[in-house]
Design an enzyme around this catalytic site. Structure first.
Site, PDB file in Angstrom:
ATOM      1  N   GLY A 513       0.921  -1.063  -0.308  1.00  0.00           N
ATOM      2  CA  GLY A 513      -0.242   0.110  -0.124  1.00  0.00           C
ATOM      3  C   GLY A 513       0.805   1.519   0.126  1.00  0.00           C
ATOM      4  O   GLY A 513       1.845   1.570   0.272  1.00  0.00           O
ATOM      5  N   ARG A 514       0.311   2.443  -0.261  1.00  0.00           N
ATOM      6  CA  ARG A 514       0.335   3.608  -0.300  1.00  0.00           C
ATOM      7  C   ARG A 514       0.364   4.640   0.304  1.00  0.00           C
ATOM      8  O   ARG A 514      -1.134   4.462   0.415  1.00  0.00           O
ATOM      9  CB  ARG A 514       1.373   3.531  -2.023  1.00  0.00           C
ATOM     10  N   GLY A 515      -0.004   5.680   0.652  1.00  0.00           N
ATOM     11  CA  GLY A 515      -0.483   6.764   0.815  1.00  0.00           C
ATOM     12  C   GLY A 515      -0.134   7.507   2.570  1.00  0.00           C
ATOM     13  O   GLY A 515       0.686   6.865   3.143  1.00  0.00           O
ATOM     14  N   GLY A 518       3.931   7.552   3.498  1.00  0.00           N
ATOM     15  CA  GLY A 518       4.255   6.509   3.654  1.00  0.00           C
ATOM     16  C   GLY A 518       4.522   5.483   3.003  1.00  0.00           C
ATOM     17  O   GLY A 518       2.869   4.896   2.082  1.00  0.00           O
ATOM     18  N   VAL A 520       3.387   1.019   2.444  1.00  0.00           N
ATOM     19  CA  VAL A 520       3.428   0.140   3.644  1.00  0.00           C
ATOM     20  C   VAL A 520       3.659  -1.169   2.988  1.00  0.00           C
ATOM     21  O   VAL A 520       3.734  -1.812   2.278  1.00  0.00           O
ATOM     22  CB  VAL A 520       2.102   0.403   3.705  1.00  0.00           C
ATOM     23  N   LYS A 534       4.618   0.382   7.445  1.00  0.00           N
ATOM     24  CA  LYS A 534       4.495   1.551   7.525  1.00  0.00           C
ATOM     25  C   LYS A 534       6.174   1.992   7.197  1.00  0.00           C
ATOM     26  O   LYS A 534       6.254   2.464   8.645  1.00  0.00           O
ATOM     27  CB  LYS A 534       2.961   2.312   7.443  1.00  0.00           C
ATOM     28  N   ASP A 626      -9.141  11.833   6.896  1.00  0.00           N
ATOM     29  CA  ASP A 626      -8.775  11.277   5.769  1.00  0.00           C
ATOM     30  C   ASP A 626      -9.401   9.895   5.864  1.00  0.00           C
ATOM     31  O   ASP A 626      -9.355   8.746   5.219  1.00  0.00           O
ATOM     32  CB  ASP A 626      -7.432  10.523   5.699  1.00  0.00           C
TER      33      ASP A 626
END
Ligand SMILES: *[C@@H]1O[C@H](CO)[C@@H](O)[C@H](O)[C@H]1NC(C)=O
Ligand SMILES: *[C@@H]1O[C@H](CO)[C@@H](O)[C@H](O)[C@H]1NC(C)=O
Ligand SMILES: *[C@@H]1O[C@H](CO)[C@@H](O)[C@H](O)[C@H]1NC(C)=O
Ligand SMILES: *[C@@H]1O[C@H](CO)[C@@H](O)[C@H](O)[C@H]1NC(C)=O
Ligand SMILES: *[C@@H]1O[C@H](CO)[C@@H](O)[C@H](O)[C@H]1NC(C)=O
Ligand SMILES: *[C@@H]1O[C@H](CO)[C@@H](O)[C@H](O)[C@H]1NC(C)=O
Length: 792
Positions: A513-515, A518, A520, A534, A626
């Protein structure tokens, strides 16, 4: 030449009073102290202190400063974690002005790292002063002093500052760095911290108090504290205390002892023993980490602290209680039957899976059995409060009103189920815990009135603290939230090294994952647990701020929040370790036909519960800021867990109205209008985003990808809302059921409950109202979603 002559004269004069034993008071540049010569040490002019090689084990020495008392009580060590050999090791003051400790004539294990250039033509000297301070001076300037590098002890007028901390020894006999630390925390207040092998937590002052409740001030960031030779301690956080023998000038020291308590001692003139004249913690078992996981601490003045394993558990390392106990059974085998074994008057602090009011003991046990990870329950009989726990840490017995029930499979032999604790009492290995603890409680007879007044004051203080706790607990309880999993603050979590995490992720190999600041990665921790790790973008955030943030995250604990297992802060690396979610994010699942109606409803409800907890039920207010399908992860049962509090901002309960965020946070499509119109940011921004997520969940339509009749850029956030409203409007004219059919995700099929679907749509639209005051709170959302279920 003249200088040299004067110096020699000074040397001669200063050493003359002690000429009988010709002990040096100072070390000059170019000379050294050797480990092999027993008389090679420095003595302070008043003969109170010595500095030299101190034996710490067979053929192992540390360069130390000690009191010249009967036991040579150590107050400072240069190389506590790297002892040197008993042969050819020496401490040398080089001509360059650097003070260096070499092991066996070769390796330098410690150095003062002083290379004073200005003193190229002036002599540097190492001198042990009357205060116990070892000072390196050159040309009248202090280049280095031991007072700037304390180990576990503070001496009168030695400052503890923002850059120093006291670290306890491992044990009474092992002087290497232990697990307990005393320092100024990020709130500018002095705290005691247990920083153990697997967990770390603050235990003094009490974690549930905010600084002012503990009589501290968080607003003076000079972070300086010291005490004087009369026994008065004063700190910039307004902690002050007077030793019980305050007022007389005595040799004194303030030491973080290996048992985790911090005590002030003074040397009695008569029988030359150290008397405890103040200590931070009066109940030794309240010190965290006393006995490790799954074990209980008991205390009796005669025998000191003792540890015992919880029933069904055995000691992991026979020689060291800090490793705790391990279960004699595999947790959660299919088809196991369980017993709950009662431990009277016992408490395990923190790590609650949930908090349930008005539960009978039986209901509480059943709640615990729902979770594989549940190790037992804390049950408050009168109030009928139920706290299932997923870790048994910081346990102690005695002095707590209520029982603890430990969950043990029926097949496990617990010999005497009626009195399990006696069965499991084990003496602590001598070295680690039992030695000398009772010494704390020797009372001095002199100064009777002063002592009485001191204890009276302490008593009054304790009473006051109790009142404050009582009142704050009373006022904190929200009115009717028994349904929602409320969780007490967890006490702490693991600290990892960068190397460990690098290994766990096979050098950051598998990105998942991303965002949120950072990337993950998937990783396998040393104990074989799968984790999501992360790696935060190289932030300019300092370690203190990071730890501040992390400690908040670590205290959030709810079944619908992604659990944080630990962190790493090393150099510029900042990592967070989370539990790994098999099914990935809601975003990934939403468009792959994996989610039927039941799952979607469960996700809507669970997410609402998680957010409600963030907003209202935990000790601090936390906004997520978020909320979006990428940040809602699904476990093996498709239960949602809200992840990524990276953008969250801590708010004080009182200061909600005037909170101001400096820049826009969140993700386009899910962002509340307040961000765009620069209005005050409240928890209602998360409610808005939640509403959009639920609409997306129902319709299967991405909020950015919907086009409506009144499309314009400013309103892009509201597109999905407008689209749904239009459909409902249109539906109202043509007949009821059709609008639902039009909006629901076709991949869901027709297997849904129309009544509940209507409620869900209504709630979602209400959440996505433009006017923040028209939106419900997250806990109202939970109530609304639960209501029809109850009536069914
Ligand atoms: C002291 O404790 C350290 C850290 O636990 C350990 O490595 C060392 O071997 C111990 N030393 C002695 C003499 O027991
Ligand atoms: C903060 O503490 C220091 C040291 O105790 C003191 O000198 C200073 O006056 C304090 N500052 C304020 C604003 O109280
Ligand atoms: C303790 O320190 C504070 C500043 O932090 C100072 O105002 C106060 O006078 C000090 N108390 C005593 C008794 O010296
Ligand atoms: C020295 O150590 C012994 C044994 O630990 C203890 O009984 C004695 O009180 C100590 N003496 C002093 C001065 O602390
Ligand atoms: C607790 O539960 C009992 C029965 O389940 C009920 O009668 C009682 O009103 C409840 N009390 C509260 C305070 O909710
Ligand atoms: C040393 O003297 C003090 C009183 O001066 C007394 O309280 C303490 O118990 C004595 N300690 C020993 C080991 O005799």
């Amino acid at each position: 030449m003249g200088v040299l002559f004067l110096l020699l004269l000074f040397l001669a004069l200063s050493s003359s009073p002690s000429s009988s034993s010709n002990l040096p008071a100072a070390l000059d540049e170019g000379s050294s102290l050797s480990v092999e010569k027993e008389i090679d040490f420095l003595v302070s002019p008043n003969r109170a202190f010595s500095a030299g090689f101190y034996p710490v084990g067979p053929n192992a020495y540390c360069f130390a400063i000690w009191f010249n008392d009967e036991n040579h009580t150590v107050v400072w060590m240069a190389n506590r974690d790297k002892p040197v050999n008993g042969k050819r090791s020496k401490l040398s003051l080089h001509k360059t002005g650097n003070l260096v400790l070499t092991d066996a004539g070769q390796i330098s294990v410690w150095a003062s790292d002083t290379e004073p250039t200005s003193s190229s033509n002036s002599h540097t000297r190492l001198q042990l002063e009357d205060t116990g301070n070892l000072v390196l001076r050159g040309g009248g300037v202090v280049h280095w002093q031991s007072f700037d590098w304390p180990t576990d002890t503070l001496l009168p007028h030695q400052l503890i500052t923002r850059s120093t901390e006291l670290v306890a020894s491992r044990s009474r006999t092992n002087h290497s760095s232990g697990f307990y630390k005393f320092h100024f925390d990020y709130e500018n207040t002095l705290r005691l911290v247990f920083d153990g092998i697997e967990t770390s937590s603050v235990y003094w002052y009490e974690t549930w108090l905010v600084s002012w409740e503990a009589g501290r001030s968080a607003y003076n960031n000079s972070r300086i504290a010291f005490f004087d030779s009369f026994g008065y301690f004063n700190s910039s956080d307004e902690l002050q205390f007077w030793s019980s023998d305050w007022g007389t000038r005595r040799p004194r020291r303030l030491t973080v002892d290996p048992d985790g308590n911090i005590r002030m001692y003074s040397l009695d003139h008569g029988n030359k023993t150290w008397q405890v004249t103040w200590q931070a913690i009066s109940k030794p078992c309240k010190i965290h980490g006393a006995c490790g996981a799954n074990s209980l601490c008991t205390y009796a003045p005669e025998s000191g602290r003792r540890c015992s394993c919880a029933p069904g558990y055995t000691m992991k390392n026979r020689r060291d209680w800090s490793h705790g106990c391990v279960p004699n059974f595999k947790s959660c085998e299919k088809g196991d039957q369980y017993d709950f074994i009662e431990l009277r008057q016992s408490e395990f602090y923190g790590y609650d899976i949930g908090f349930f009011r008005n539960y009978t003991l039986q209901q509480c046990k059943e709640e615990c059995l729902k979770y594989c990870s549940c190790k037992g329950i804390q049950y408050k009989v009168g109030e009928a409060y139920c706290y299932p726990k997923n870790m048994l840490l910081n346990g102690y017995q005695g002095g707590f009103e209520y029982p603890m029930f430990i969950r043990v499979p029926k097949i496990v032999q617990v010999s005497d189920r009626k009195h399990p604790l006696e069965e499991f009492s084990l003496d602590c290995p001598k070295e680690v815990l039992t030695t000398d603890l009772d010494r704390t409680y020797k009372k001095k007879r002199e100064n009777g009135t002063l002592r009485f007044m001191l204890w009276f004051a302490i008593g009054l203080g304790l009473l006051e603290i109790l009142c404050i706790i009582y009142v704050s607990l009373k006022t904190r309880q929200p009115s009717s939230r028994s349904k929602q999993g409320y969780i007490q603050a967890a006490a702490g979590f693991s600290k990892f090294t960068y190397a460990e995490l690098k290994k766990a992720t096979r050098n950051f190999n598998e990105e998942i994952g991303r965002g949120g600041g950072g990337v993950v990665y998937k990783g396998i921790l040393p104990d074989n647990r799968a984790a999501a790790i992360k790696r935060l973008n190289e932030a300019n955030q300092g370690e203190a701020e990071f730890l501040a943030e992390v400690s908040i995250i670590g205290r959030l604990n709810h079944m619908n929040l992604l659990e944080t297992w630990g962190y790493c802060a090393e150099g510029k690396h900042r990592l967070l370790v989370y539990e790994y979610m098999e099914h990935g994010s809601l975003a990934a699942n939403l468009y792959s036909n994996a989610l039927d109606w039941e799952k979607r409803l469960g996700i809507a409800l669970g997410t609402a519960k998680g957010l409600a907890y963030l907003h209202e039920e935990c000790l601090e207010w936390v906004l997520h800021c978020d909320v979006k399908p990428h940040n809602i992860l699904l476990d093996s049962n498709y239960q949602p867990k809200v992840a990524d509090f990276g953008l969250s901002k801590l708010l004080n309960r009182g200061g909600i109205g005037n909170s101001s965020f400096s820049r826009i946070r969140g993700t386009r499509g899910y962002m509340a209008p307040e961000w765009v119109f620069n209005l005050p940011i409240t928890s209602k921004v998360d409610v808005y985003s939640y509403g959009i997520v639920v609409l997306e969940l129902i319709t299967g339509r991405n909020p950015m990808g919907v086009h409506t009749s009144d499309d314009n850029d400013e309103m892009e956030n509201g597109r999905l809302v407008t689209w749904v409203r239009e459909k409902i409007h249109g539906g109202a004219e043509s007949g009821k059921a059709s609008w639902i059919e039009e909006i629901v995700d076709p991949t869901m099929g027709s297997e849904y409950d129309v009544g509940r679907m209507e409620v869900l749509v209504k709630v979602a639209l209400q959440c996505a109202e433009e006017d923040k005051d028209a939106r419900p709170s997250m806990s109202q959302v939970v109530d609304m979603l639960l209501r029809p279920q109850e009536e069914d």
